[in-house]
Write an enzyme that holds these catalytic residues in place. Structure first.
Site, PDB file in Angstrom:
ATOM      1  N   HIS A  43      58.095 -30.638   6.333  1.00 42.02           N
ATOM      2  CA  HIS A  43      57.007 -31.198   5.532  1.00 42.02           C
ATOM      3  C   HIS A  43      57.525 -32.417   4.775  1.00 42.02           C
ATOM      4  O   HIS A  43      58.273 -32.289   3.807  1.00 42.02           O
ATOM      5  CB  HIS A  43      56.473 -30.147   4.555  1.00 42.02           C
TER       6      HIS A  43
ATOM      7  N   PHE B  99      48.815 -30.451  -3.181  1.00 41.03           N
ATOM      8  CA  PHE B  99      48.716 -29.749  -4.455  1.00 41.03           C
ATOM      9  C   PHE B  99      47.720 -30.493  -5.347  1.00 41.03           C
ATOM     10  O   PHE B  99      47.692 -31.721  -5.396  1.00 41.03           O
ATOM     11  CB  PHE B  99      50.081 -29.703  -5.161  1.00 41.03           C
TER      12      PHE B  99
ATOM     13  N   HIS C  93      47.451 -29.896   9.007  1.00 40.10           N
ATOM     14  CA  HIS C  93      48.405 -29.928   7.897  1.00 40.10           C
ATOM     15  C   HIS C  93      49.520 -28.920   8.194  1.00 40.10           C
ATOM     16  O   HIS C  93      50.689 -29.219   8.010  1.00 40.10           O
ATOM     17  CB  HIS C  93      47.692 -29.613   6.592  1.00 40.10           C
TER      18      HIS C  93
ATOM     19  N   GLU D  21      43.305 -23.270   6.493  1.00 37.65           N
ATOM     20  CA  GLU D  21      43.048 -24.439   7.329  1.00 37.65           C
ATOM     21  C   GLU D  21      42.324 -24.042   8.613  1.00 37.65           C
ATOM     22  O   GLU D  21      41.421 -24.748   9.073  1.00 37.65           O
ATOM     23  CB  GLU D  21      44.352 -25.161   7.644  1.00 37.65           C
TER      24      GLU D  21
ATOM     25  N   CYS E 164      50.818 -34.117  -1.140  1.00 39.81           N
ATOM     26  CA  CYS E 164      51.012 -34.141   0.311  1.00 39.81           C
ATOM     27  C   CYS E 164      49.870 -34.802   1.061  1.00 39.81           C
ATOM     28  O   CYS E 164      49.933 -34.961   2.287  1.00 39.81           O
ATOM     29  CB  CYS E 164      51.227 -32.712   0.816  1.00 39.81           C
TER      30      CYS E 164
ATOM     31  N   LYS F  48      54.730 -30.567  11.865  1.00 39.38           N
ATOM     32  CA  LYS F  48      55.680 -30.177  10.816  1.00 39.38           C
ATOM     33  C   LYS F  48      56.665 -29.118  11.324  1.00 39.38           C
ATOM     34  O   LYS F  48      57.722 -28.926  10.729  1.00 39.38           O
ATOM     35  CB  LYS F  48      54.936 -29.651   9.594  1.00 39.38           C
TER      36      LYS F  48
END
Length: 416
Positions: free
Chosen positions: A339, A398, A301, A312, A161, A334
């Site tokens: 996402h 990830f 994010h 975050e 991502c 998002k």
């Protein structure tokens, strides 16, 4: 060192298939999440996603290409074509001086799933000769380079991502250090297929809410997982003097990039937020900081997962300090686009440039219940007018990948 400008943009998203319609939807707080229409979800726990709607790939590729190449390539070509056309760069730069930095987190999973089924049902001889070219991640960038004769470096980032931000950031560095004059950079994804949904669902990453308004609620206490999205985003990045000399429209300046790795876990972020904080700090410092935290916008994010949003928040505080973190504006687009995986950073970079240009911060929609672990200003539910100076875009992937981009407002009247 060269300055790097954004001179073209393109977007294919669940809330609009060009930059203007996507931006208007973001400002309006339009949710692109809905019931999955691409396949029957009867046997799936997850029922909703943010699908691209009414996209016309024939506007960007001929019929023969459409039959050969995966939807992630089609979305990529849509966004790239828009970016190139809006930039006016064709014919204004030697082919070998223009690069393509374009990635995907997963690539042609639609093609993979279709061809696997075909082989099992009808045998290996029926597998398409275009199977491999259609699914490999570098093909999106390859097709873009072929279409426009961009002969500079063509590099495909694959960092889950964080892909979109890494692609844009590496293109930025190539121009900043003089290896290229311009580059097309971004990311694309088309992973809303049964296999993709099952994989993410079974690792407990996705929201199981069937209510589109409650499925993706970043930083809200009710959050329970992310919602899959799809699409593509693309930027034309260009060396400042070259852009200025040809009279290009300059949408904004890319002025900082930070990339780190948590080196902690294959899917979970470092709970201390150190890696994300360091990436933020690197981008912020390279950009030269901001005159006041009230003039800073962070496109987070913000995935709507319990771990990410709390970590975050911690990372932003660690990087900026508690007081500045509370004074700046943070939102997750998002909440509207879902996402978009490898495309997320590229589309969110477009959102940052537009926020600076228009003086409007897009909201985090669906926000209702505060979480003590998420206690910053998330611009809840309604867009906000703001005198912005700097925008940071965060993408975390990830594998522990962290990538931040810093964009500065460009004032044409004084060239600053």
């Amino acid at each position: 060192m060269n300055r790097v400008m954004v001179t073209g943009m393109g977007a294919v998203t669940p809330i609009g298939n060009d930059v203007e319609s996507c931006w208007q939807s973001l400002v309006a707080g339009k949710c692109g999440i809905g019931a999955i229409t691409k396949f029957d979800t009867t046997d799936f726990k997850v029922k909703v996603a943010a699908e691209v709607k009414d996209f016309e790939p024939a506007r960007y590729m001929d019929k023969a290409e459409l039959r050969k190449f995966d939807p992630f390539c089609q979305y990529a070509m849509g966004a790239a074509t828009q970016a190139v056309e809006s930039s006016g760069i064709l014919g204004k730069c030697a082919p070998e001086e223009v690069g393509v930095y374009f990635g995907s987190g997963i690539g042609g999973i639609t093609t993979f799933e279709e061809q696997q089924k075909l082989m099992l049902e009808k045998g290996p001889r029926r597998v398409s000769p275009f199977f491999i070219p259609a699914l490999i991640i570098n093909m999106a960038g390859g097709l873009i380079a072929i279409k426009y004769n961009f002969q500079g470096a063509a590099v495909s980032s694959v960092t889950a991502c964080a892909t979109g931000n890494n692609a844009i950031g590496e293109a930025y560095r190539a121009i900043k250090h003089g290896y290229l004059t311009a580059a097309l950079a971004g990311g694309s994804e088309a992973a809303i297929v049964p296999l993709g949904l099952a994989g993410f669902s079974n690792m407990k990453a996705l929201s199981t809410s069937e209510d589109p308004a409650a499925a993706c609620v970043p930083f809200d206490a009710r959050r329970g997982g992310f919602v899959m999205g799809e699409g593509a985003g693309a930027l034309i990045l260009e060396e400042y003097e070259h852009a200025k000399a040809r009279g290009a429209v300059i949408y904004g300046e890319l002025c900082g990039y930070g990339a780190t790795c948590d080196a902690h876990h294959i899917t979970a972020p470092d709970p201390d937020g150190k890696g994300g904080a360091r990436a933020l700090r690197l981008a912020y410092q390279e950009a030269g900081g901001c005159s006041a935290p009230q003039k800073l916008y962070i496109n987070a994010h913000g995935t709507s997962t319990p771990l990410n949003d709390a970590c975050e928040t911690k990372a932003i505080k660690l990087a900026l300090g508690e007081e500045a973190a509370r004074a700046c504006m943070v939102s997750s687009t998002k909440s509207m686009t879902g996402h978009m995986l490898g495309a997320a950073g590229a589309v969110e970079a477009v959102a940052c440039v537009m926020a600076l240009r228009e003086g409007i911060v897009p909201p985090t929609i669906g926000y209702q219940e505060p979480d003590p672990a998420c206690d910053l200003d998330y611009v809840p539910n309604t867009a906000r007018t703001a005198d912005l100076e700097l925008a940071l875009s965060a993408s975390l992937g990830f594998g522990g990948h962290n990538a931040y981009l810093a964009f500065r407002k460009y004032a044409e009247e004084n060239g600053q």
